[in-house]
Design an enzyme around this catalytic site. Structure first.
Site, short mmCIF file in Angstrom:
data_model
loop_
_atom_site.label_atom_id
_atom_site.label_comp_id
_atom_site.label_asym_id
_atom_site.label_seq_id
_atom_site.Cartn_x
_atom_site.Cartn_y
_atom_site.Cartn_z
N SER A 9 0.81 -1.23 0.00
CA SER A 9 0.00 0.00 0.00
C SER A 9 0.84 1.28 0.00
CB SER A 9 -0.93 0.02 1.23
OG SER A 9 -1.78 -1.09 1.18
N ALA A 11 3.96 4.02 -1.19
CA ALA A 11 4.25 4.67 -2.49
C ALA A 11 5.07 3.73 -3.38
CB ALA A 11 4.99 5.98 -2.26
N ARG A 37 -2.78 -2.76 9.35
CA ARG A 37 -3.56 -1.58 8.94
C ARG A 37 -3.96 -1.65 7.46
NH1 ARG A 37 -0.84 3.09 8.32
NH2 ARG A 37 0.92 1.98 9.21
N ARG A 98 21.76 -2.94 3.48
CA ARG A 98 22.60 -2.38 2.41
C ARG A 98 24.10 -2.46 2.71
NH1 ARG A 98 18.99 2.96 1.51
NH2 ARG A 98 17.33 2.00 0.31
N CYS A 128 17.56 5.89 -3.38
CA CYS A 128 17.22 6.50 -4.67
C CYS A 128 18.26 7.49 -5.17
CB CYS A 128 15.86 7.19 -4.57
SG CYS A 128 15.66 8.20 -3.10
N LYS A 212 24.83 7.99 2.98
CA LYS A 212 24.40 6.84 2.17
C LYS A 212 25.00 6.95 0.78
CE LYS A 212 19.84 5.88 4.21
NZ LYS A 212 18.39 6.02 4.01
N HIS A 240 14.06 13.14 -8.47
CA HIS A 240 15.20 13.82 -7.81
C HIS A 240 16.16 14.36 -8.87
CE1 HIS A 240 13.79 12.40 -4.06
NE2 HIS A 240 14.66 11.47 -3.78
N GLN A 313 12.59 9.03 -8.72
CA GLN A 313 13.15 8.29 -7.59
C GLN A 313 12.23 7.18 -7.10
OE1 GLN A 313 11.37 10.97 -7.04
NE2 GLN A 313 10.33 10.63 -5.10
C1 2RA Z 1 14.28 10.74 0.32
N1 2RA Z 1 16.10 9.37 -0.43
O1 2RA Z 1 14.22 11.32 -0.76
C2 2RA Z 1 15.00 9.45 0.45
C3 2RA Z 1 14.10 8.31 0.29
N2 2RA Z 1 14.80 7.08 0.34
O2 2RA Z 1 13.77 11.14 1.34
#
Ligand code: 2RA
Length: 336
Positions: A9, A11, A37, A98, A128, A212, A240, A313
């Site tokens: 459910s 995104a 939920r 990861r 992303c 990251k 992004h 993204q």
């Molecule tokens: C953001 N990169 O854009 C993060 C989501 N993984 O908040």
């Protein structure tokens, strides 16, 4: 082929359904899982109604070949054994695994073979902002080893999930009406503003999102190149954008770089300054590829070049990348 989507459910969960349908993914059955939920929610897939089952510690994953998971790191950690114990390959979109040495971190354009060595049958999908950058860096690194990268990101509200985009939309309406904007998800008002913080601050004063990009780039590209990132949230709905400066061991010819970028499947060069041609998030939303433009020599350093890249993204930065990993595994005969 039986595929599960965990976190159906959310995104990214919803994007999994779209991407699987769009690509005509070779599955016979799709099973949706979610929290208590979201259990009972109904979604349509290939003309059939699917009901979300509650994710539980039981034998629901017994016949599953591939599980695409995006329900947050703590759920991934808690349920990894339940999901993989009968042989399902878990392709996990969270940050849970990861950085584990026995879990490959994969972007199919860059390091698909890493997916072959997966002692725990878990493959991690990178963050992303890292995914789109490493796709653009790959042809450069193939020409000359990358020594260091500086990057400033411009990240869309939906990177923070469905609540992020809802908060931006509400704030835009509130600001237009002269009302006080509601702030929940982001640290400050995002409408008519930008916020130089994504995720929490670490001891070195970088945010986790920024580190990251450093940690993940090293693991995916098998490089010791350092990445220094500044990650910014901007009031854009989806996709992004990143301004990237790359220093290489040898000076590179920009035309050769462009030609190599054009050859990489998954990367589209949109770069014609005199015609105002460059990628923008509004037009990259919903697209599969990573788009690059504004490719030029860095005037501050002869061994450096700079470019602009934009990627959806939720798609390439999450759901599509995971589905492409699954497709690659199928092509290699890794899924029985
Ligand atoms: C953001 N990169 O854009 C993060 C989501 N993984 O908040």
């Amino acid at each position: 082929m039986k595929v599960a989507v965990v976190g159906a459910s959310g995104a990214v969960g919803q994007e999994f359904l779209k991407v699987l349908a769009e690509r005509n993914f070779p599955l016979d059955e799709l099973v949706l899982f979610g929290s208590g939920r979201s259990a009972g929610n109904e979604y349509e897939f290939r003309g059939k109604k699917l009901v979300v089952k509650e994710l539980k510690h039981n034998d629901d994953f017994k016949d599953i070949d591939i599980a695409l998971t995006s329900a947050g790191a703590s759920i991934s950690k808690e349920f990894a054994d339940t999901i993989t114990k009968y042989g399902a390959i878990m392709i996990d979109n969270s940050s849970a695994f990861r950085y584990d040495s026995d879990v490959p971190l994969v972007v199919p354009e860059v390091n698909p073979e890493d997916a072959l060595v997966r002692p725990r049958n878990i493959i991690a999908n990178p963050n992303c902002s890292t995914i789109q950058m490493v796709v653009a860096l790959k042809p450069i690194n193939d020409l000359s080893k990358i020594v260091r990268v500086h990057v400033a990101t411009y990240q869309a509200a939906s990177g923070a999930g469905a609540q992020g985009i809802a908060e931006l939309e509400t704030q835009i309406q509130q600001v237009a009406k002269g009302e006080e904007p509601t702030i929940n998800k982001f640290p400050y008002q995002l409408a008519m503003n930008i916020i130089p913080q994504i995720d929490v601050f670490l001891e070195n004063d970088y945010t986790k999102e920024e580190m990251k990009m450093n940690w993940e780039t090293k693991k995916i590209m098998h490089t010791d190149a350092e990445v220094s990132a500044t990650c910014i949230r901007i009031p854009v709905a989806r996709a992004h954008s990143e301004a990237v400066w790359v220093e290489t061991e040898n000076a590179l010819d920009i035309e050769v770089v462009k030609a190599e970028m054009e050859k990489l499947e998954g990367l589209t060069v949109l770069d014609n300054p005199s015609q105002k041609v460059y990628p923008m998030p509004l037009f990259v939303s919903g697209k599969d590829d990573v788009y690059v433009g504004r490719i030029r020599k860095d005037v501050s350093n002869p061994k450096s070049l700079t470019f602009w890249c934009v990627g959806d993204q939720i798609k390439k930065g999450a759901a599509l990348n995971a589905v492409q990993i699954a497709e690659w595994l199928i092509k290699k005969g890794e899924v029985k």
